[in-house]
Each structure stands twice: as C-alpha cells, then as structure tokens.
Design an enzyme around this catalytic site. Structure first.
Site, PDB file in Angstrom:
ATOM      1  N   TYR A   1       0.826  -1.211   0.000  1.00 20.65           N
ATOM      2  CA  TYR A   1       0.000   0.000   0.000  1.00 20.65           C
ATOM      3  C   TYR A   1       0.861   1.263   0.000  1.00 20.65           C
ATOM      4  O   TYR A   1       0.501   2.273  -0.619  1.00 20.65           O
ATOM      5  CB  TYR A   1      -0.948   0.001   1.192  1.00 20.65           C
ATOM      6  CG  TYR A   1      -2.214  -0.791   0.977  1.00 20.65           C
ATOM      7  CD1 TYR A   1      -2.946  -0.666  -0.202  1.00 20.65           C
ATOM      8  CD2 TYR A   1      -2.691  -1.655   1.960  1.00 20.65           C
ATOM      9  CE1 TYR A   1      -4.105  -1.391  -0.403  1.00 20.65           C
ATOM     10  CE2 TYR A   1      -3.857  -2.391   1.764  1.00 20.65           C
ATOM     11  CZ  TYR A   1      -4.560  -2.251   0.583  1.00 20.65           C
ATOM     12  OH  TYR A   1      -5.721  -2.971   0.378  1.00 20.65           O
TER      13      TYR A   1
ATOM     14  N   HIS B   1      -7.059   0.951  -0.402  1.00 19.24           N
ATOM     15  CA  HIS B   1      -7.215   0.335   0.918  1.00 19.24           C
ATOM     16  C   HIS B   1      -8.447   0.838   1.655  1.00 19.24           C
ATOM     17  O   HIS B   1      -8.922   0.191   2.591  1.00 19.24           O
ATOM     18  CB  HIS B   1      -5.963   0.578   1.767  1.00 19.24           C
ATOM     19  CG  HIS B   1      -5.731   2.011   2.110  1.00 19.24           C
ATOM     20  ND1 HIS B   1      -5.340   2.933   1.170  1.00 19.24           N
ATOM     21  CD2 HIS B   1      -5.845   2.687   3.284  1.00 19.24           C
ATOM     22  CE1 HIS B   1      -5.202   4.114   1.750  1.00 19.24           C
ATOM     23  NE2 HIS B   1      -5.518   3.998   3.024  1.00 19.24           N
TER      24      HIS B   1
END
Length: 241
Positions: free
Chosen positions: A28, A40
């Site tokens: 991420y 996310h």
C-alpha cells in the site's frame, strides 16, 4: 500478471518479524499517490494477492528472499514495478532490504495448481468462523462449492460478466500436510491488535480439462487468488506441470 521481488536483508533476524500485514502495508505504501492510492479505503475486492515469503526460514544478511505479487490488473503490476525500480532499498517492519532483482512476467494457464499461501474461506462470516480441514463437520464438497462461489463472485465483479465454467472449479484436490496438519493458523498484527486467520494448504488443485473458453476464468483466479483475504496474502496459487 506477476511481479517477483528478490530482497536481500541487510541484517540477521527471525522469520516471524515480518508478517502478512507488514507486506500488505508495504505494498500500500508503494501505491501512495498513484491511481490505486485509495484502494485500501474501498470496501470491495482488491483484485491482487501475494505469496508467502520464501524460503520460509530466518532472514540472514546477504541471503535472498523472494516475494511474488499477482493481479489481473496489468497496470497495478506496472505501477508497483515502476515504484520499486526506482528504489535501491526498502523497509519492512524497520528491517532494511536491498531490491536485488525485479521481474514482471505472465504465466500460461495450466490445469494443475498448488497453493503458495493458505486458502481462507468462511464457514460463517457473521460469526467469524473459518472452514477448517480437521473440524468434525468438515465437508469437502462444501469447501469446493464455497471456493467456486467466491471465485465466480470476484470474476463477475471484475469483468461484469458471467464466467464460462463447466462443472466444478476443480475435479481433484489433495491437501498439503505440514507438521502433521493441513490447517494453518496465521497470527496477524494490525493496529496493535492480534488475531488469528485459519487457512488450508493444498499440493494439488486440478481441473482435468480446461476448455479454451474457460481459460479466462482460470487465468483470473491464478492472478487474483482463491478464497478470502487475497490482499492480505491468502489464497495465492501457482500452476504446476
């Protein structure tokens, strides 16, 4: 499409210092300020997966470890490649690694697969109960049907069409027994809390014959992963001869 990372640790430390949440957070962080930067926060399928780090022994300074990341989104893999290609060093849980090799590649669809990380399926999602091979009420057909339903649901969400699939997703499956067990209990640390995720590993997931019109579906599951929690590194599969 797939991305293979060769990571060279710069110090010795135990294998359990890096878990699946560590790797997910690392991925991420690479996506920040890209078209996938808000992924996310989105309550939907992520359509990517990653393998367990291998070989699965302690990290030794100068000895390479490997990580595979896969996705049916080619652009997703391209973004990760471009980000990593500009980095000489990465941090995982404050441990430094040299990115010694980076490789993008695709794999042809085969009719046999092996798990590269445990497959996670819920028996009862509302109660947080996972399917466990050694439960007294374990039902292999229930497992296969849940696996198929989940794969079809993700395929439809990605392509907005029904997959072509004749019969069950797999005709033969054989569990992988490690340390006398099939069930794998993975401890995940997240925001200061720990919880257990239970999955199963398989040395053979076979579709006896994959027809031409079914290849798109099997390519998808090979890139997206099987079962739940793919973006947390569960359900990664590799084709075998």
């Amino acid at each position: 499409m797939r991305l293979k990372l060769s990571l060279t640790p710069k110090q010795d430390f135990s294998f359990d210092k890096i878990n699946k949440h560590t790797i997910q957070g690392f991925i991420y962080s690479l996506l920040k300020d890209t078209e996938f930067g808000e992924m996310h926060n989105q309550p939907r399928f992520k359509f990517w997966c990653f393998s367990d780090i291998f070989p699965p022994n302690d990290f030794v300074k100068g000895e390479d470890k490997y990580l595979l990341i896969s996705s049916p989104r080619e652009e997703f893999i391209n973004v990760l490649y471009e980000r990593l290609d500009n980095l000489e060093e990465v941090n995982l849980n404050n441990f430094k690694f040299e990115v010694s090799e980076l490789k993008k590649f695709d794999l042809k669809v085969k009719n046999k697969f092996i798990t590269g990380s445990p497959i996670v399926l819920y028996k009862d999602k509302d109660r947080g109960e996972y399917i466990k091979f050694y439960d007294d009420d374990f039902d292999l057909m229930f497992f296969v049907q849940r696996l198929q339903d989940n794969a079809v649901k993700k395929y439809k969400a990605f392509y907005n069409e029904e997959p072509v699939l004749n019969g069950f997703i797999f005709d033969r499956i054989s569990p992988r027994v490690r340390n006398g067990r099939v069930d794998v209990y993975v401890r995940i640390a997240k925001k200061g809390r720990e919880f257990l995720v239970v999955g199963t590993t398989w040395k053979l997931l076979e579709k006896i014959k994959i027809r031409k019109e079914e290849r798109k579906f099997y390519k998808f599951i090979m890139d997206c992963g099987l079962g739940e929690k793919n973006s947390l590194g569960f359900g990664f599969i590799n084709p075998i001869k």
